[in-house]
Design a protein around this motif. Structure first.
Motif, PDB file in Angstrom:
ATOM      1  N   TRP A 156       0.363  11.541 -21.827  1.00 27.45           N
ATOM      2  CA  TRP A 156      -0.384  10.975 -20.712  1.00 27.45           C
ATOM      3  C   TRP A 156      -1.384  12.006 -20.186  1.00 27.45           C
ATOM      4  CZ3 TRP A 156       0.016   5.911 -19.952  1.00 27.45           C
ATOM      5  CH2 TRP A 156      -0.687   5.365 -18.887  1.00 27.45           C
ATOM      6  N   ARG A 157      -2.675  11.686 -20.260  1.00 22.28           N
ATOM      7  CA  ARG A 157      -3.738  12.669 -19.997  1.00 22.28           C
ATOM      8  C   ARG A 157      -3.723  13.239 -18.590  1.00 22.28           C
ATOM      9  NH1 ARG A 157      -5.926   7.904 -19.714  1.00 22.28           N
ATOM     10  NH2 ARG A 157      -7.129   7.292 -17.908  1.00 22.28           N
ATOM     11  N   THR A 158      -3.297  12.481 -17.595  1.00 22.68           N
ATOM     12  CA  THR A 158      -3.344  12.990 -16.221  1.00 22.68           C
ATOM     13  C   THR A 158      -2.085  13.765 -15.829  1.00 22.68           C
ATOM     14  OG1 THR A 158      -2.538  10.885 -15.336  1.00 22.68           O
ATOM     15  CG2 THR A 158      -4.943  11.198 -15.432  1.00 22.68           C
ATOM     16  N   THR A 159      -1.071  13.748 -16.674  1.00 20.98           N
ATOM     17  CA  THR A 159       0.136  14.525 -16.392  1.00 20.98           C
ATOM     18  C   THR A 159      -0.197  16.002 -16.573  1.00 20.98           C
ATOM     19  OG1 THR A 159       1.611  12.725 -17.058  1.00 20.98           O
ATOM     20  CG2 THR A 159       2.531  14.944 -17.071  1.00 20.98           C
ATOM     21  N   LYS A 160       0.199  16.808 -15.620  1.00 20.27           N
ATOM     22  CA  LYS A 160      -0.132  18.240 -15.616  1.00 20.27           C
ATOM     23  C   LYS A 160       1.089  19.147 -15.733  1.00 20.27           C
ATOM     24  CE  LYS A 160      -4.468  17.340 -14.697  1.00 20.27           C
ATOM     25  NZ  LYS A 160      -5.196  16.906 -15.844  1.00 20.27           N
ATOM     26  N   GLU A 161       2.258  18.665 -15.286  1.00 18.54           N
ATOM     27  CA  GLU A 161       3.441  19.522 -15.232  1.00 18.54           C
ATOM     28  C   GLU A 161       4.657  18.847 -15.839  1.00 18.54           C
ATOM     29  OE1 GLU A 161       3.222  22.062 -11.222  1.00 18.54           O
ATOM     30  OE2 GLU A 161       3.413  19.898 -10.882  1.00 18.54           O
ATOM     31  N   VAL A 162       5.539  19.662 -16.393  1.00 19.78           N
ATOM     32  CA  VAL A 162       6.812  19.198 -16.925  1.00 19.78           C
ATOM     33  C   VAL A 162       7.893  20.195 -16.518  1.00 19.78           C
ATOM     34  CG1 VAL A 162       6.494  20.361 -19.170  1.00 19.78           C
ATOM     35  CG2 VAL A 162       8.037  18.397 -18.998  1.00 19.78           C
ATOM     36  N   GLY A 163       9.073  19.692 -16.270  1.00 21.51           N
ATOM     37  CA  GLY A 163      10.242  20.527 -16.006  1.00 21.51           C
ATOM     38  C   GLY A 163      11.440  19.866 -16.649  1.00 21.51           C
ATOM     39  N   CYS A 164      12.253  20.625 -17.350  1.00 17.08           N
ATOM     40  CA  CYS A 164      13.348  20.051 -18.128  1.00 17.08           C
ATOM     41  C   CYS A 164      14.658  20.787 -17.889  1.00 17.08           C
ATOM     42  CB  CYS A 164      13.021  20.096 -19.615  1.00 17.08           C
ATOM     43  SG  CYS A 164      11.482  19.264 -20.051  1.00 17.08           S
ATOM     44  N   ALA A 165      15.734  20.103 -18.188  1.00 22.31           N
ATOM     45  CA  ALA A 165      17.072  20.677 -18.043  1.00 22.31           C
ATOM     46  C   ALA A 165      18.025  19.908 -18.934  1.00 22.31           C
ATOM     47  CB  ALA A 165      17.522  20.599 -16.589  1.00 22.31           C
ATOM     48  N   MET A 166      19.229  20.452 -19.075  1.00 22.36           N
ATOM     49  CA  MET A 166      20.262  19.749 -19.826  1.00 22.36           C
ATOM     50  C   MET A 166      21.618  20.077 -19.252  1.00 22.36           C
ATOM     51  SD  MET A 166      22.065  22.064 -21.910  1.00 22.36           S
ATOM     52  CE  MET A 166      22.453  21.225 -23.404  1.00 22.36           C
TER      53      MET A 166
END
Length: 176
Positions: free
Chosen positions: A139-149
């Motif tokens: 998605w072009r407007t998405t700027k940030e990601v944060g992940c966990a498990m």
């Protein structure tokens, strides 16, 4: 010999503890996301958000505690996008269960593999297939990601959560 086996046990315990704590390689998560984005010409690179990772960890821990590591989205219409991944345990013929080693690349590539079921021209998934995980990644407007498990100790199953800002997958809009 006993000293050696204690050392091996301690190393295994440390590795297990870091997985239980939700430790993941954030640089690899971002890198693999950005590879999928670059593949379709989305030049804006994602950056890693520790606040999203904290939120993702809280949700992964909740799924561990209340849902036995089974997937369920946190907020259907939340303020962020969200992808989920579930990993089974390795099960041996003698009944032993072992934690499966899952890498961030495997997780993101599993979502990215939905590209095969996405038609950009019609902005739709192939009938009966899923492609929303893929479109959230690119998605072009998405700027940030944060992940966990989180890992469910008893079953050795694991659940991964990635959250995205701004969210994607808006009905009627193309991802790029």
């Amino acid at each position: 010999m006993q000293k050696f086996s204690k050392t091996i046990f301690f190393i295994a315990l440390l590795a297990s503890a870091s997985l239980h704590a939700g430790a993941i390689d954030s640089a690899e998560i971002v890198s693999v996301h950005n590879e999928w984005r670059a593949d379709v010409g989305v030049e804006e690179k994602l950056s890693y958000s520790t606040s999203l990772a904290k939120s993702a960890q809280a949700w992964a821990d909740n799924l561990k505690k209340t849902n036995h590591c089974k997937m369920r989205h946190s907020k259907p219409d939340g303020e962020y996008g969200e992808n989920l991944y579930w990993g089974s345990a390795l099960q041996w013929s003698d009944g032993r269960k072992e934690l499966q080693k899952v890498t961030p690349r495997q997780v993101v590539d599993a979502w990215g593999s939905e590209k095969a079921d996405y038609d950009y021209a019609t902005n739709d998934c192939e009938q009966g297939k899923m492609c929303g995980h893929y479109t959230q990644i690119i998605w072009r407007t998405t700027k940030e990601v944060g992940c966990a498990m989180a890992v469910c100790e008893d079953s050795k199953q694991q659940v991964w959560v990635c959250q995205y800002l701004p969210p994607g997958n808006w009905v009627g809009e193309k991802p790029y």
